[in-house]
Motif scaffolding. Structure first.
Motif, short mmCIF file in Angstrom:
data_model
loop_
_atom_site.label_atom_id
_atom_site.label_comp_id
_atom_site.label_asym_id
_atom_site.label_seq_id
_atom_site.Cartn_x
_atom_site.Cartn_y
_atom_site.Cartn_z
N VAL A 175 6.52 13.74 -15.02
CA VAL A 175 5.38 14.30 -14.48
C VAL A 175 4.17 13.54 -14.47
O VAL A 175 3.21 13.59 -13.62
CB VAL A 175 5.08 15.60 -15.57
CG1 VAL A 175 3.65 15.91 -15.61
CG2 VAL A 175 6.13 16.65 -15.53
N GLN A 176 4.01 12.68 -15.48
CA GLN A 176 2.91 11.67 -15.45
C GLN A 176 2.92 10.88 -14.25
O GLN A 176 1.55 10.31 -13.76
CB GLN A 176 3.31 10.89 -16.85
CG GLN A 176 3.00 11.44 -18.20
CD GLN A 176 1.85 12.55 -17.98
OE1 GLN A 176 2.06 13.91 -18.15
NE2 GLN A 176 0.75 12.03 -18.36
N LEU A 177 3.91 10.29 -13.76
CA LEU A 177 4.02 9.29 -12.60
C LEU A 177 3.68 10.01 -11.38
O LEU A 177 3.10 9.35 -10.33
CB LEU A 177 5.36 8.71 -12.50
CG LEU A 177 5.81 7.55 -13.58
CD1 LEU A 177 7.15 7.00 -13.50
CD2 LEU A 177 4.62 6.60 -13.61
N LEU A 178 4.16 11.19 -11.11
CA LEU A 178 3.61 11.95 -10.06
C LEU A 178 2.12 12.34 -10.05
O LEU A 178 1.48 12.15 -9.04
CB LEU A 178 4.49 13.35 -9.94
CG LEU A 178 6.02 13.17 -9.82
CD1 LEU A 178 6.64 14.43 -9.95
CD2 LEU A 178 5.90 12.75 -8.21
N TRP A 179 1.60 12.70 -11.23
CA TRP A 179 0.36 13.01 -11.41
C TRP A 179 -0.30 11.64 -11.08
O TRP A 179 -1.57 11.67 -10.52
CB TRP A 179 -0.04 13.31 -12.97
CG TRP A 179 -0.33 14.88 -13.08
CD1 TRP A 179 0.59 15.86 -13.54
CD2 TRP A 179 -1.27 15.82 -12.18
NE1 TRP A 179 0.01 17.06 -13.49
CE2 TRP A 179 -1.09 16.99 -12.59
CE3 TRP A 179 -2.29 15.26 -11.40
CZ2 TRP A 179 -1.67 18.31 -11.96
CZ3 TRP A 179 -3.09 16.34 -10.77
CH2 TRP A 179 -2.84 17.95 -11.25
N PHE A 180 0.05 10.52 -11.45
CA PHE A 180 -0.73 9.25 -11.13
C PHE A 180 -0.78 8.97 -9.71
O PHE A 180 -1.99 8.25 -9.45
CB PHE A 180 0.08 8.11 -11.76
CG PHE A 180 -0.72 6.75 -12.08
CD1 PHE A 180 -1.71 6.62 -12.67
CD2 PHE A 180 -0.31 5.83 -11.25
CE1 PHE A 180 -2.50 5.36 -12.68
CE2 PHE A 180 -0.87 4.68 -11.08
CZ PHE A 180 -2.11 4.33 -11.73
#
Length: 326
Positions: A57-62
């Motif tokens: 989730v965090q990497l996709l948002w980044f």
């Protein structure tokens, strides 16, 4: 209208086929599908699954992709299934509840403050000396209270900003892992309710855990204290960078035009007022000018000098490029 009715045809065919296989052949196809996915459902109720999901989730948002929607498309059915198991157990007075990781867990521990729990970044921006950061907080602080942080992630920005990637990853890891162990060892009651994801913390955690009062101090610690400590050093570095950029420009002329009254500019608005301001300023380089245009969005830009800019553009071409920024 015709297209709407046409779309009903394949749905009706599928429903009829499902009913036929169930009524005539006694085949429970949905049940067989869930049986096939049972190992995967069981695997979601682990700390490893929590950490993998948070990382994705965090990497996709980044990189600007809505990570929760992408990962949730796969995990949500399993998370809801785990939540239903806890609901049934709670109704029957069974303790401890059978699952730790479920839709309620995500709402209780991972939703507050928005993805990455960036609400405390908004608080830090409140007292910033940077005009840009103070402007961002005006847009981000209220949504952040209700777990909406797109104004912060896109406005600060966090997206594609390598400086903020470490805390953007590590803080959710800490929150997710501590929340997991709190529920696993029943220090805080396991989640069996699913409050709206826009409910502020600690209220959302208190509700999801069945109104366990122990959830309140832990939620305050994880959603406010931990992000404040985690983001603070990175924020101070970024604030210093912003101040250096803002100091590399000087406004030497302001011309406020006559304020004009506009009648019925939009439906439902009887009158409004318009004012045009012309500003002449000096910037140290073209990069700083781009920074000002991107953050303050003037309606028109004219570069008076120099004739050539050290970015492989003539002055007129550079001005045209900046005028195209919405």
């Amino acid at each position: 209208m015709v297209q709407s009715f046409i779309a009903l045809i394949p749905g009706a065919i599928l429903l009829t086929a499902a009913w036929f296989t169930k009524a005539v052949f006694s085949l429970d196809i949905p049940g067989y599908i869930m049986l096939a996915f049972t190992p995967l459902v069981q695997a979601t109720d682990t700390l490893t699954a929590v950490m993998i999901a948070i990382t994705l989730v965090q990497l996709l948002w980044f990189v600007g992709i809505h990570g929760a929607n992408v990962v949730g498309a796969v995990l949500t059915p399993m998370m809801i299934d785990n939540l239903l198991k806890n609901m049934v157990a709670a109704m029957n007075g069974i303790e401890p509840l059978p699952t730790v990781v479920n839709a309620g867990f995500n709402a209780a521990w991972l939703s507050p403050g928005g993805t990455g729990c960036t609400i405390m970044l908004s608080v830090l921006c409140l007292r910033s000396k940077s005009k840009h950061l103070r402007m961002i907080v005006e847009l981000s602080i209220i949504p952040a209270i209700f777990n909406i942080n797109e104004p912060m992630t896109f406005g600060l920005p966090i997206i594609l900003n390598p400086l903020f990637l470490p805390p953007f990853l590590v803080i959710p890891w800490v929150i997710g892992s501590v929340g997991y162990f709190l529920n696993y060892f029943n220090i805080v009651h396991r989640c069996y309710l699913y409050p709206p994801w826009t409910t502020p913390s600690p209220l959302i955690t208190w509700i999801a855990t069945g109104f366990d009062t122990m959830a309140i101090p832990w939620a305050i610690f994880l959603h406010y204290v931990v992000p404040l400590i985690g983001y603070y050093p990175f924020f101070k570095v970024y604030e210093k960078q912003m101040l250096e950029k803002e100091e590399k420009s000087m406004v030497y002329r302001k011309d406020f035009k006559k304020i004009e009254r506009v009648v019925k500019p939009l439906r439902g608005i009887e009158e409004a007022y318009s004012n045009v301001v012309e500003i002449e300023l000096i910037t140290e380089n073209y990069e700083k000018l781009v920074y000002l245009v991107m953050n303050y969005a003037p309606s028109s830009v004219e570069i008076l000098s120099p004739e050539n800019i050290n970015c492989l553009l003539y002055t007129s071409d550079a001005a045209d490029e900046l005028d195209g920024v919405d």
